[in-house]
Motif scaffolding. Structure first.
Motif, mmCIF file in Angstrom:
data_model
loop_
_atom_site.group_PDB
_atom_site.id
_atom_site.type_symbol
_atom_site.label_atom_id
_atom_site.label_comp_id
_atom_site.label_asym_id
_atom_site.label_seq_id
_atom_site.Cartn_x
_atom_site.Cartn_y
_atom_site.Cartn_z
ATOM 1 N N GLU A 210 0.823 -1.200 0.000
ATOM 2 C CA GLU A 210 0.000 0.000 0.000
ATOM 3 C C GLU A 210 0.860 1.255 0.000
ATOM 4 O OE1 GLU A 210 -2.334 0.694 3.501
ATOM 5 O OE2 GLU A 210 -0.719 0.146 4.883
ATOM 6 N N GLY A 211 0.337 2.292 -0.653
ATOM 7 C CA GLY A 211 1.031 3.568 -0.679
ATOM 8 C C GLY A 211 0.879 4.295 0.645
ATOM 9 N N THR B 66 5.963 12.204 8.211
ATOM 10 C CA THR B 66 6.341 13.361 7.407
ATOM 11 C C THR B 66 7.374 12.942 6.372
ATOM 12 O OG1 THR B 66 5.981 14.860 9.283
ATOM 13 C CG2 THR B 66 7.255 15.704 7.426
ATOM 14 N N ILE B 67 7.080 13.234 5.113
ATOM 15 C CA ILE B 67 8.025 12.940 4.044
ATOM 16 C C ILE B 67 8.759 14.222 3.674
ATOM 17 C CG2 ILE B 67 6.374 13.360 2.161
ATOM 18 C CD1 ILE B 67 7.629 10.939 0.698
ATOM 19 N N SER B 68 10.044 14.094 3.379
ATOM 20 C CA SER B 68 10.832 15.250 2.974
ATOM 21 C C SER B 68 11.901 14.800 1.992
ATOM 22 C CB SER B 68 11.463 15.934 4.191
ATOM 23 O OG SER B 68 12.340 15.056 4.862
ATOM 24 N N SER B 69 12.468 15.776 1.306
ATOM 25 C CA SER B 69 13.440 15.468 0.265
ATOM 26 C C SER B 69 14.628 16.406 0.369
ATOM 27 C CB SER B 69 12.776 15.613 -1.106
ATOM 28 O OG SER B 69 13.695 15.392 -2.157
ATOM 29 N N ASP B 70 15.824 15.847 0.254
ATOM 30 C CA ASP B 70 17.048 16.638 0.157
ATOM 31 C C ASP B 70 17.576 16.421 -1.252
ATOM 32 O OD1 ASP B 70 19.602 17.711 0.213
ATOM 33 O OD2 ASP B 70 20.008 17.057 2.245
ATOM 34 N N ASN B 71 17.243 17.331 -2.139
ATOM 35 C CA ASN B 71 17.607 17.140 -3.539
ATOM 36 C C ASN B 71 19.119 17.187 -3.761
ATOM 37 O OD1 ASN B 71 14.818 17.232 -3.755
ATOM 38 N ND2 ASN B 71 14.864 18.348 -5.681
ATOM 39 N N ALA B 72 19.845 17.887 -2.904
ATOM 40 C CA ALA B 72 21.299 17.939 -3.033
ATOM 41 C C ALA B 72 21.920 16.572 -2.775
ATOM 42 C CB ALA B 72 21.879 18.960 -2.074
ATOM 43 N N LYS B 73 21.241 15.774 -1.969
ATOM 44 C CA LYS B 73 21.738 14.433 -1.639
ATOM 45 C C LYS B 73 20.975 13.332 -2.362
ATOM 46 C CE LYS B 73 23.319 15.684 3.019
ATOM 47 N NZ LYS B 73 23.214 15.371 4.467
ATOM 48 N N ILE C 33 6.270 12.246 -2.572
ATOM 49 C CA ILE C 33 6.720 13.623 -2.681
ATOM 50 C C ILE C 33 7.205 13.884 -4.101
ATOM 51 C CG2 ILE C 33 9.058 13.059 -1.878
ATOM 52 C CD1 ILE C 33 9.073 15.830 -0.472
ATOM 53 N N SER C 34 6.853 15.044 -4.600
ATOM 54 C CA SER C 34 7.347 15.467 -5.895
ATOM 55 C C SER C 34 8.724 16.102 -5.709
ATOM 56 C CB SER C 34 6.396 16.493 -6.521
ATOM 57 O OG SER C 34 7.001 17.125 -7.629
ATOM 58 N N SER C 35 9.725 15.566 -6.370
ATOM 59 C CA SER C 35 11.077 16.105 -6.217
ATOM 60 C C SER C 35 11.210 17.481 -6.858
ATOM 61 C CB SER C 35 12.097 15.144 -6.847
ATOM 62 O OG SER C 35 12.065 13.900 -6.204
ATOM 63 N N SER C 36 10.308 17.820 -7.772
ATOM 64 C CA SER C 36 10.420 19.103 -8.473
ATOM 65 C C SER C 36 9.859 20.261 -7.663
ATOM 66 C CB SER C 36 9.711 19.030 -9.822
ATOM 67 O OG SER C 36 8.344 18.740 -9.636
ATOM 68 N N ASP C 37 8.730 20.038 -6.975
ATOM 69 C CA ASP C 37 8.139 21.160 -6.248
ATOM 70 C C ASP C 37 7.907 20.883 -4.772
ATOM 71 O OD1 ASP C 37 4.709 20.763 -7.513
ATOM 72 O OD2 ASP C 37 5.900 19.565 -6.121
ATOM 73 N N GLY C 38 8.219 19.673 -4.311
ATOM 74 C CA GLY C 38 8.114 19.362 -2.896
ATOM 75 C C GLY C 38 6.712 19.089 -2.386
ATOM 76 N N SER C 39 5.742 19.052 -3.284
ATOM 77 C CA SER C 39 4.381 18.762 -2.821
ATOM 78 C C SER C 39 4.304 17.325 -2.320
ATOM 79 C CB SER C 39 3.374 19.003 -3.937
ATOM 80 O OG SER C 39 3.721 18.278 -5.092
ATOM 81 N N THR C 40 3.432 17.107 -1.345
ATOM 82 C CA THR C 40 3.393 15.816 -0.652
ATOM 83 C C THR C 40 1.983 15.251 -0.579
ATOM 84 O OG1 THR C 40 3.159 16.923 1.485
ATOM 85 C CG2 THR C 40 5.390 16.382 0.762
ATOM 86 N N TYR C 41 1.954 13.951 -0.380
ATOM 87 C CA TYR C 41 0.699 13.209 -0.192
ATOM 88 C C TYR C 41 0.887 12.218 0.947
ATOM 89 C CZ TYR C 41 -2.438 9.261 -0.767
ATOM 90 O OH TYR C 41 -3.323 8.248 -0.523
ATOM 91 N N TYR C 42 -0.181 12.027 1.716
ATOM 92 C CA TYR C 42 -0.158 11.038 2.796
ATOM 93 C C TYR C 42 -1.433 10.209 2.761
ATOM 94 C CZ TYR C 42 3.545 13.983 4.677
ATOM 95 O OH TYR C 42 4.701 14.703 4.835
ATOM 96 N N ALA C 43 -1.279 8.926 3.020
ATOM 97 C CA ALA C 43 -2.451 8.086 3.227
ATOM 98 C C ALA C 43 -3.119 8.500 4.534
ATOM 99 C CB ALA C 43 -2.037 6.620 3.282
ATOM 100 N N ASP C 44 -4.416 8.316 4.614
ATOM 101 C CA ASP C 44 -5.154 8.718 5.814
ATOM 102 C C ASP C 44 -4.612 8.025 7.067
ATOM 103 O OD1 ASP C 44 -8.439 8.996 4.226
ATOM 104 O OD2 ASP C 44 -6.773 10.414 4.381
ATOM 105 N N SER C 45 -4.142 6.800 6.910
ATOM 106 C CA SER C 45 -3.686 6.014 8.058
ATOM 107 C C SER C 45 -2.432 6.588 8.710
ATOM 108 C CB SER C 45 -3.437 4.568 7.632
ATOM 109 O OG SER C 45 -2.475 4.513 6.593
ATOM 110 N N VAL C 46 -1.700 7.436 8.000
ATOM 111 C CA VAL C 46 -0.448 7.974 8.563
ATOM 112 C C VAL C 46 -0.462 9.489 8.671
ATOM 113 C CG1 VAL C 46 0.809 6.011 7.612
ATOM 114 C CG2 VAL C 46 0.804 8.196 6.370
ATOM 115 N N THR D 112 -0.366 6.531 -6.270
ATOM 116 C CA THR D 112 -0.299 5.725 -5.053
ATOM 117 C C THR D 112 -0.354 4.237 -5.309
ATOM 118 O OG1 THR D 112 -2.689 5.866 -4.773
ATOM 119 C CG2 THR D 112 -1.369 7.564 -3.690
ATOM 120 N N LYS D 113 -0.400 3.837 -6.557
ATOM 121 C CA LYS D 113 -0.438 2.413 -6.869
ATOM 122 C C LYS D 113 0.967 1.920 -7.229
ATOM 123 C CE LYS D 113 -5.185 2.489 -8.597
ATOM 124 N NZ LYS D 113 -6.075 2.232 -9.754
#
Length: 125
Positions: free
Chosen positions: A46-47, A69-76, A51-64, A107-108
């Motif tokens: 299950e998803g 919290t999801i985050s991205s370090d594009n430099a790394k 996170i979109s690496s281009s603009d940082g927008s995020t999605y979460y399943a209701d269960s979490v 999410t699939k």
């Protein structure tokens, strides 16, 4: 060669926290969305979040939502999943995956092209 390598799983008591990492290589990171999935024994994958690496927008399943919290370090070229207030039902193998699809959150599992090997998260009650 495309690689996604997860780390940070382990055993934690209910209410505790873990931070998962997903280190990506072999593709243009900014052109992909990164998702976290989980699979418990006997259940479908299950998803959890993405996170979109281009603009940082995020999605979460209701269960979490509100706990993870999801985050991205594009430099790394690395995506993190901070998991707080863990519950026994969060126990699963957690996978990160990458998709070149854009325009909405995917999410699939079938929408994702590349996968890591998974990391076990076990939450004891």
């Amino acid at each position: 060669e495309v690689q996604l390598v997860e780390s940070g799983g382990g055993l934690v008591q209910a209410g505790g926290s873990l931070r998962l990492s997903c280190a990506a290589s072999g593709f243009t990171f900014d052109d992909y969305a990164i998702g976290w999935f989980r699979q418990a024994p006997g259940k479908e994958r299950e998803g959890v979040s993405c996170i979109s690496s281009s603009d940082g927008s995020t999605y979460y399943a209701d269960s979490v939502k509100g706990r993870f919290t999801i985050s991205s370090d594009n430099a790394k070229n690395t995506v993190y999943l901070q998991m707080n207030r863990l519950k026994p039902e969060d126990t699963a193998v957690y996978y990160c995956a990458a998709t070149p699809l854009s325009g909405r959150f995917y999410t699939k599992p079938a929408d994702y092209s590349y996968w890591g090997q998974g990391t076990q998260v076990t939450v004891s009650s």
